[in-house]
Design a protein around this motif. Structure first.
Motif, mmCIF file in Angstrom:
data_model
loop_
_atom_site.group_PDB
_atom_site.id
_atom_site.type_symbol
_atom_site.label_atom_id
_atom_site.label_comp_id
_atom_site.label_asym_id
_atom_site.label_seq_id
_atom_site.Cartn_x
_atom_site.Cartn_y
_atom_site.Cartn_z
ATOM 1 N N GLU A 32 39.796 -38.968 -8.124
ATOM 2 C CA GLU A 32 41.408 -39.354 -8.643
ATOM 3 C C GLU A 32 40.644 -39.322 -10.330
ATOM 4 N N HIS A 33 38.941 -39.061 -10.298
ATOM 5 C CA HIS A 33 38.383 -38.958 -11.435
ATOM 6 C C HIS A 33 37.903 -39.991 -12.534
ATOM 7 N N GLY A 37 32.347 -37.023 -10.776
ATOM 8 C CA GLY A 37 30.370 -36.907 -10.195
ATOM 9 C C GLY A 37 30.529 -35.473 -9.872
ATOM 10 N N ALA A 38 29.220 -34.966 -9.266
ATOM 11 C CA ALA A 38 29.024 -34.058 -9.219
ATOM 12 C C ALA A 38 27.699 -34.025 -8.701
ATOM 13 N N ARG A 39 27.689 -33.185 -7.843
ATOM 14 C CA ARG A 39 26.587 -32.659 -6.393
ATOM 15 C C ARG A 39 24.997 -32.415 -7.656
ATOM 16 N N VAL A 40 23.831 -33.180 -7.222
ATOM 17 C CA VAL A 40 22.635 -33.235 -8.217
ATOM 18 C C VAL A 40 21.598 -33.284 -6.316
ATOM 19 N N ASP A 41 21.429 -32.215 -6.381
ATOM 20 C CA ASP A 41 20.629 -32.091 -5.600
ATOM 21 C C ASP A 41 21.270 -32.077 -4.491
ATOM 22 N N GLY A 42 22.570 -31.321 -3.987
ATOM 23 C CA GLY A 42 23.362 -31.255 -3.025
ATOM 24 C C GLY A 42 23.463 -32.880 -3.325
ATOM 25 N N ILE A 43 22.720 -33.496 -3.140
ATOM 26 C CA ILE A 43 24.062 -35.144 -2.855
ATOM 27 C C ILE A 43 24.641 -35.757 -4.224
ATOM 28 N N LEU A 44 26.238 -35.875 -3.777
ATOM 29 C CA LEU A 44 27.308 -36.089 -4.625
ATOM 30 C C LEU A 44 26.913 -37.329 -4.978
ATOM 31 N N LEU A 57 34.725 -47.592 -15.712
ATOM 32 C CA LEU A 57 35.202 -48.209 -17.125
ATOM 33 C C LEU A 57 36.191 -47.233 -17.100
ATOM 34 N N SER A 58 37.602 -47.882 -17.458
ATOM 35 C CA SER A 58 38.936 -47.253 -17.998
ATOM 36 C C SER A 58 39.864 -46.870 -18.160
ATOM 37 N N GLU A 59 38.609 -45.898 -19.541
ATOM 38 C CA GLU A 59 38.241 -45.411 -20.015
ATOM 39 C C GLU A 59 38.155 -44.018 -19.905
ATOM 40 N N VAL A 60 37.700 -43.378 -18.943
ATOM 41 C CA VAL A 60 36.728 -42.365 -18.257
ATOM 42 C C VAL A 60 38.166 -41.298 -17.250
ATOM 43 N N ARG A 61 38.449 -41.914 -16.785
ATOM 44 C CA ARG A 61 40.255 -41.072 -16.291
ATOM 45 C C ARG A 61 41.481 -40.494 -16.965
ATOM 46 N N GLY A 62 41.247 -41.249 -18.085
ATOM 47 C CA GLY A 62 42.452 -40.845 -18.932
ATOM 48 C C GLY A 62 41.789 -39.183 -19.959
ATOM 49 N N THR A 63 40.605 -39.980 -20.700
ATOM 50 C CA THR A 63 39.559 -38.842 -20.836
ATOM 51 C C THR A 63 39.595 -37.329 -20.291
ATOM 52 N N VAL A 64 38.779 -37.436 -18.922
ATOM 53 C CA VAL A 64 39.136 -36.554 -18.110
ATOM 54 C C VAL A 64 40.239 -35.880 -17.653
ATOM 55 N N ILE A 65 41.512 -36.221 -18.134
ATOM 56 C CA ILE A 65 42.801 -35.621 -17.700
ATOM 57 C C ILE A 65 42.717 -35.013 -19.329
ATOM 58 N N VAL A 66 42.439 -35.663 -20.435
ATOM 59 C CA VAL A 66 42.415 -34.795 -21.340
ATOM 60 C C VAL A 66 41.953 -33.810 -21.596
ATOM 61 N N LEU A 67 40.859 -34.037 -21.402
ATOM 62 C CA LEU A 67 40.139 -32.764 -20.499
ATOM 63 C C LEU A 67 40.657 -31.403 -19.991
ATOM 64 N N HIS A 68 41.145 -31.920 -18.601
ATOM 65 C CA HIS A 68 41.796 -30.727 -18.276
ATOM 66 C C HIS A 68 42.928 -30.477 -18.606
ATOM 67 N N ALA A 70 43.123 -29.759 -21.557
ATOM 68 C CA ALA A 70 42.582 -28.481 -22.316
ATOM 69 C C ALA A 70 41.700 -27.759 -21.786
ATOM 70 N N GLY A 71 42.362 -26.858 -20.778
ATOM 71 C CA GLY A 71 41.740 -26.298 -19.879
ATOM 72 C C GLY A 71 39.967 -26.506 -19.221
ATOM 73 N N PHE A 72 39.322 -27.637 -18.944
ATOM 74 C CA PHE A 72 38.147 -27.830 -18.723
ATOM 75 C C PHE A 72 38.189 -27.934 -17.442
ATOM 76 N N SER A 73 37.413 -27.130 -17.053
ATOM 77 C CA SER A 73 37.454 -27.531 -15.465
ATOM 78 C C SER A 73 36.262 -29.307 -14.954
ATOM 79 N N ASP A 74 36.366 -29.541 -13.810
ATOM 80 C CA ASP A 74 35.529 -30.745 -14.309
ATOM 81 C C ASP A 74 34.417 -30.895 -13.970
ATOM 82 N N ASP A 75 33.815 -29.910 -13.778
ATOM 83 C CA ASP A 75 32.211 -29.876 -14.065
ATOM 84 C C ASP A 75 32.049 -29.967 -15.749
ATOM 85 N N GLU A 76 32.871 -28.833 -16.724
ATOM 86 C CA GLU A 76 32.499 -28.720 -17.668
ATOM 87 C C GLU A 76 33.384 -30.143 -18.272
#
Length: 114
Positions: A32-33, A37-44, A57-68, A70-76
């Motif tokens: 749900e963002h 997270g990301a896989r680092v050495d194969g581990i989430l 941190l509550s501000e993270v999810r909304g910021t990630v949604i704004v980035l999505h 804007a066309g960003f992928s999860d990794d970006e």
């Protein structure tokens, strides 16, 4: 933007212990963002900076949604959150969010989509 500074990354079992919820709930928070997270050495893993006082941190999810929006992928989006940013005085967006600068971070993120 410059390369991300070294950060502490937490595994799902570490997050279970830190925030006190079952592993399935941690995985949902990642999907749900609320805890990107990301896989680092194969581990989430999730950057420890995304947790504050035993909670996502509550501000993270909304910021990630704004980035999505804007066309960003999860990794970006994750990389952008962790990279130093000249528009934030050289701070990484996650550090600015932790310092209470949500509006400023989101304004910059929104501008990336134009």
């Amino acid at each position: 933007m410059t390369a991300p500074a070294p950060r502490t990354w937490l595994t799902v079992p570490e997050l279970v212990e830190l925030i006190g919820v079952p592993a399935g709930r941690v995985r949902r928070l990642i999907e749900e963002h609320s805890l990107p997270g990301a896989r680092v050495d194969g581990i989430l893993k999730v950057p420890a900076d995304f947790v504050k006082d035993g909670e996502p941190l509550s501000e993270v999810r909304g910021t990630v949604i704004v980035l999505h929006d804007a066309g960003f992928s999860d990794d970006e989006a994750l990389n952008w959150m962790l990279a130093d940013n000249d528009l934030l005085g050289g701070a990484a967006p996650i550090d600015a969010l932790r310092a209470g600068r949500k509006a400023e971070v989101r304004r910059i993120a929104q501008a990336l989509g134009f």
